[in-house]
Enzyme design. Structure first.
Site, PDB file in Angstrom:
ATOM      1  N   ALA A  57      66.112  43.967   7.028  1.00  0.00           N
ATOM      2  CA  ALA A  57      67.264  44.007   7.927  1.00  0.00           C
ATOM      3  C   ALA A  57      66.941  43.145   9.141  1.00  0.00           C
ATOM      4  CB  ALA A  57      67.535  45.447   8.341  1.00  0.00           C
ATOM      5  N   GLY A  62      64.700  46.043   3.878  1.00  0.00           N
ATOM      6  CA  GLY A  62      65.999  45.887   3.222  1.00  0.00           C
ATOM      7  C   GLY A  62      65.987  44.802   2.154  1.00  0.00           C
ATOM      8  N   GLU A  73      64.725  46.494  -0.821  1.00  0.00           N
ATOM      9  CA  GLU A  73      65.799  47.398  -1.257  1.00  0.00           C
ATOM     10  C   GLU A  73      66.929  46.632  -1.936  1.00  0.00           C
ATOM     11  OE1 GLU A  73      66.070  49.044   2.697  1.00  0.00           O
ATOM     12  OE2 GLU A  73      65.416  51.014   1.963  1.00  0.00           O
ATOM     13  N   GLU A 114      58.953  49.405   7.264  1.00  0.00           N
ATOM     14  CA  GLU A 114      59.746  49.941   8.381  1.00  0.00           C
ATOM     15  C   GLU A 114      58.942  50.879   9.276  1.00  0.00           C
ATOM     16  OE1 GLU A 114      60.708  49.812   5.192  1.00  0.00           O
ATOM     17  OE2 GLU A 114      62.814  49.242   5.033  1.00  0.00           O
TER      18      GLU A 114
HETATM   19  C1  HXC Z   1      64.846  39.395  12.322  1.00  0.00           C
HETATM   20  C2  HXC Z   1      63.099  38.136  11.524  1.00  0.00           C
HETATM   21  C3  HXC Z   1      62.761  39.145  10.601  1.00  0.00           C
HETATM   22  C4  HXC Z   1      63.561  40.325  10.592  1.00  0.00           C
HETATM   23  C5  HXC Z   1      61.361  37.534  10.358  1.00  0.00           C
HETATM   24  N1  HXC Z   1      62.208  37.160  11.337  1.00  0.00           N
HETATM   25  N2  HXC Z   1      61.671  38.744   9.903  1.00  0.00           N
HETATM   26  N3  HXC Z   1      64.119  38.262  12.387  1.00  0.00           N
HETATM   27  N4  HXC Z   1      64.579  40.390  11.472  1.00  0.00           N
HETATM   28  N5  HXC Z   1      63.353  41.316   9.716  1.00  0.00           N
HETATM   29  C6  HXC Z   1      62.187  35.923  12.122  1.00  0.00           C
HETATM   30  C7  HXC Z   1      61.082  35.943  13.172  1.00  0.00           C
HETATM   31  O1  HXC Z   1      61.517  36.631  14.319  1.00  0.00           O
HETATM   32  C8  HXC Z   1      60.887  34.466  13.398  1.00  0.00           C
HETATM   33  O2  HXC Z   1      61.925  33.982  14.227  1.00  0.00           O
HETATM   34  C9  HXC Z   1      61.088  33.866  12.017  1.00  0.00           C
HETATM   35  O3  HXC Z   1      61.856  34.831  11.285  1.00  0.00           O
HETATM   36  C10 HXC Z   1      59.768  33.646  11.279  1.00  0.00           C
HETATM   37  O4  HXC Z   1      59.035  34.866  11.297  1.00  0.00           O
HETATM   38  P1  HXC Z   1      57.486  34.952  11.721  1.00  0.00           P
HETATM   39  O5  HXC Z   1      57.201  36.371  12.025  1.00  0.00           O
HETATM   40  O6  HXC Z   1      57.204  33.959  12.791  1.00  0.00           O
HETATM   41  O7  HXC Z   1      56.780  34.484  10.362  1.00  0.00           O
HETATM   42  P2  HXC Z   1      55.382  34.965   9.767  1.00  0.00           P
HETATM   43  O8  HXC Z   1      54.325  35.005  10.822  1.00  0.00           O
HETATM   44  O9  HXC Z   1      55.171  34.103   8.569  1.00  0.00           O
HETATM   45  O10 HXC Z   1      55.602  36.474   9.294  1.00  0.00           O
HETATM   46  C11 HXC Z   1      56.512  36.777   8.268  1.00  0.00           C
HETATM   47  C12 HXC Z   1      56.789  38.318   8.186  1.00  0.00           C
HETATM   48  C13 HXC Z   1      57.165  38.833   9.586  1.00  0.00           C
HETATM   49  C14 HXC Z   1      55.505  39.008   7.689  1.00  0.00           C
HETATM   50  C15 HXC Z   1      57.895  38.508   7.165  1.00  0.00           C
HETATM   51  O11 HXC Z   1      58.224  38.024  10.101  1.00  0.00           O
HETATM   52  C16 HXC Z   1      57.620  40.247   9.573  1.00  0.00           C
HETATM   53  O12 HXC Z   1      56.826  41.162   9.545  1.00  0.00           O
HETATM   54  N6  HXC Z   1      58.963  40.463   9.648  1.00  0.00           N
HETATM   55  C17 HXC Z   1      59.522  41.786   9.771  1.00  0.00           C
HETATM   56  C18 HXC Z   1      59.434  42.522   8.451  1.00  0.00           C
HETATM   57  C19 HXC Z   1      60.038  43.923   8.564  1.00  0.00           C
HETATM   58  O13 HXC Z   1      59.567  44.751   9.363  1.00  0.00           O
HETATM   59  N7  HXC Z   1      61.056  44.188   7.767  1.00  0.00           N
HETATM   60  C20 HXC Z   1      61.720  45.482   7.753  1.00  0.00           C
HETATM   61  C21 HXC Z   1      62.884  45.452   8.716  1.00  0.00           C
HETATM   62  S1  HXC Z   1      63.673  47.019   8.843  1.00  0.00           S
HETATM   63  P3  HXC Z   1      61.607  33.170  15.594  1.00  0.00           P
HETATM   64  O14 HXC Z   1      62.945  32.926  16.157  1.00  0.00           O
HETATM   65  O15 HXC Z   1      60.711  34.034  16.386  1.00  0.00           O
HETATM   66  O16 HXC Z   1      60.920  31.918  15.091  1.00  0.00           O
HETATM   67  C22 HXC Z   1      64.624  47.142   7.460  1.00  0.00           C
HETATM   68  C23 HXC Z   1      65.448  48.364   7.315  1.00  0.00           C
HETATM   69  C24 HXC Z   1      66.430  48.252   6.171  1.00  0.00           C
HETATM   70  O17 HXC Z   1      64.654  46.279   6.642  1.00  0.00           O
HETATM   71  C25 HXC Z   1      67.620  49.112   6.392  1.00  0.00           C
HETATM   72  C26 HXC Z   1      68.728  48.818   5.420  1.00  0.00           C
HETATM   73  C27 HXC Z   1      69.476  47.531   5.638  1.00  0.00           C
END
Ligand code: HXC
Length: 261
Positions: free
Chosen positions: A65, A112, A115, A135
């Site tokens: 998400a 997500g 999912e 998450e």
């Molecule tokens: C918003 C995101 C994002 C996310 C990455 N980006 N994941 N933006 N939401 N989930 C953005 C970063 O902010 C960054 O933007 C760019 O994408 C590249 O990401 P980096 O972190 O710089 O890349 P990297 O170091 O290669 O790491 C990749 C990653 C990491 C391991 C995937 O980005 C990460 O941990 N992302 C979050 C993963 C997460 O927690 N997902 C669950 C979300 S909650 P900028 O502008 O800074 O360059 C969820 C709930 C679901 O999904 C509910 C139902 C819908």
């Protein structure tokens, strides 16, 4: 319809949806999820399409998400909106879609994103694929089926470990535990997904719909109820012209000509 966050095309009888927000690792913002929902609905209603492939391309499936968009949303808004179900109806759309939807996953499928892949009928993964429900690391938990579908797919122990630690699972492990059906080199992933979807689209659509419906029931009912449901559908298949054609073609050593009737 024009789309901002995804690309939508047809390849023969296959509908192809490609998530396309590379600047945010295909994070699932509301707009993207609404667009995926609209695209899948359009393919579901298109008689020329027999199966759908959902992919994020070669680099990343989806990093979850959109955390920046979700951040700060008040509980009562989420609750009243039944987030993420009613707000981002893609989950309902995929649940209700009768045509097979194949996820082609390369790179991260997190939160997500994992999912979304699991909401499809099966997952083909590239060797680069990484699945996870991280998450908990941002003080939350899976919200679109991660605790439920993942547990059914890989069992309690793996699902618990992934949901409680956020550990990622690579493609080899995902195949071993049954999260994905097959692993392919990344350069072959999309072609193979399109080929598999194309082969499904050539089959008798009533038979495909019945088979999908019967497999889905396995998650929702007892073995005896499921076997009964399967048996009734099996018998019903004999009422279709395609079933008669398929058997006649086998006996006559020729290719069947299905008419989806
Ligand atoms: C918003 C995101 C994002 C996310 C990455 N980006 N994941 N933006 N939401 N989930 C953005 C970063 O902010 C960054 O933007 C760019 O994408 C590249 O990401 P980096 O972190 O710089 O890349 P990297 O170091 O290669 O790491 C990749 C990653 C990491 C391991 C995937 O980005 C990460 O941990 N992302 C979050 C993963 C997460 O927690 N997902 C669950 C979300 S909650 P900028 O502008 O800074 O360059 C969820 C709930 C679901 O999904 C509910 C139902 C819908």
């Amino acid at each position: 319809m024009s789309y901002e966050h995804i690309r939508v095309e047809t390849r023969g009888a296959v509908g192809l949806v490609t998530l396309d927000r590379p600047e945010a690792m295909n994070a699932l913002c509301d707009g993207l999820l609404r667009e995926v929902s609209a695209a899948v609905r359009a393919f579901a209603a298109d008689d020329g399409v027999g199966a759908v492939v959902l992919t994020g391309g070669d680099e990343v499936f989806a990093a979850g998400a959109d955390i920046k968009e979700m951040q700060g949303r008040p509980f009562v808004d989420l609750f009243l909106g039944d987030f993420p179900n009613s707000h981002q109806e893609v989950w309902v759309t995929l649940e209700q879609c009768r045509k097979p939807v194949i996820a082609a996953v390369a790179g991260y499928a997190l939160g997500g994103g994992c999912e979304l892949a699991m909401a499809c009928d099966f997952i083909l993964a590239a060797e680069t694929a990484k699945f996870g429900q991280p998450e908990v690391k941002i003080g939350a938990l899976p919200g679109a089926g991660g605790t439920q579908r993942l547990t059914r797919l890989v069992g309690k122990s793996k699902a618990m470990e992934m949901c409680l630690t956020g550990r990622l699972m690579d493609a080899a492990e995902a195949e071993r535990v049954g999260l994905v059906s097959r692993v392919l080199p990344v350069e072959r992933l999309l072609d193979e997904a399109l080929a598999v979807a194309g082969r499904i689209a050539e089959l008798s659509r009533p038979a495909v719909f019945m088979a999908k419906e019967a497999v889905k029931v396995a998650d929702e009912t007892t073995l005896q109820e499921g076997l009964r449901f399967e048996r009734r559908l099996f018998e019903a298949a004999f009422a279709t012209a395609d079933c008669a054609e398929g058997m006649a073609a086998f006996a006559g050593k020729r290719k069947p000509a299905f008419r989806n009737r």
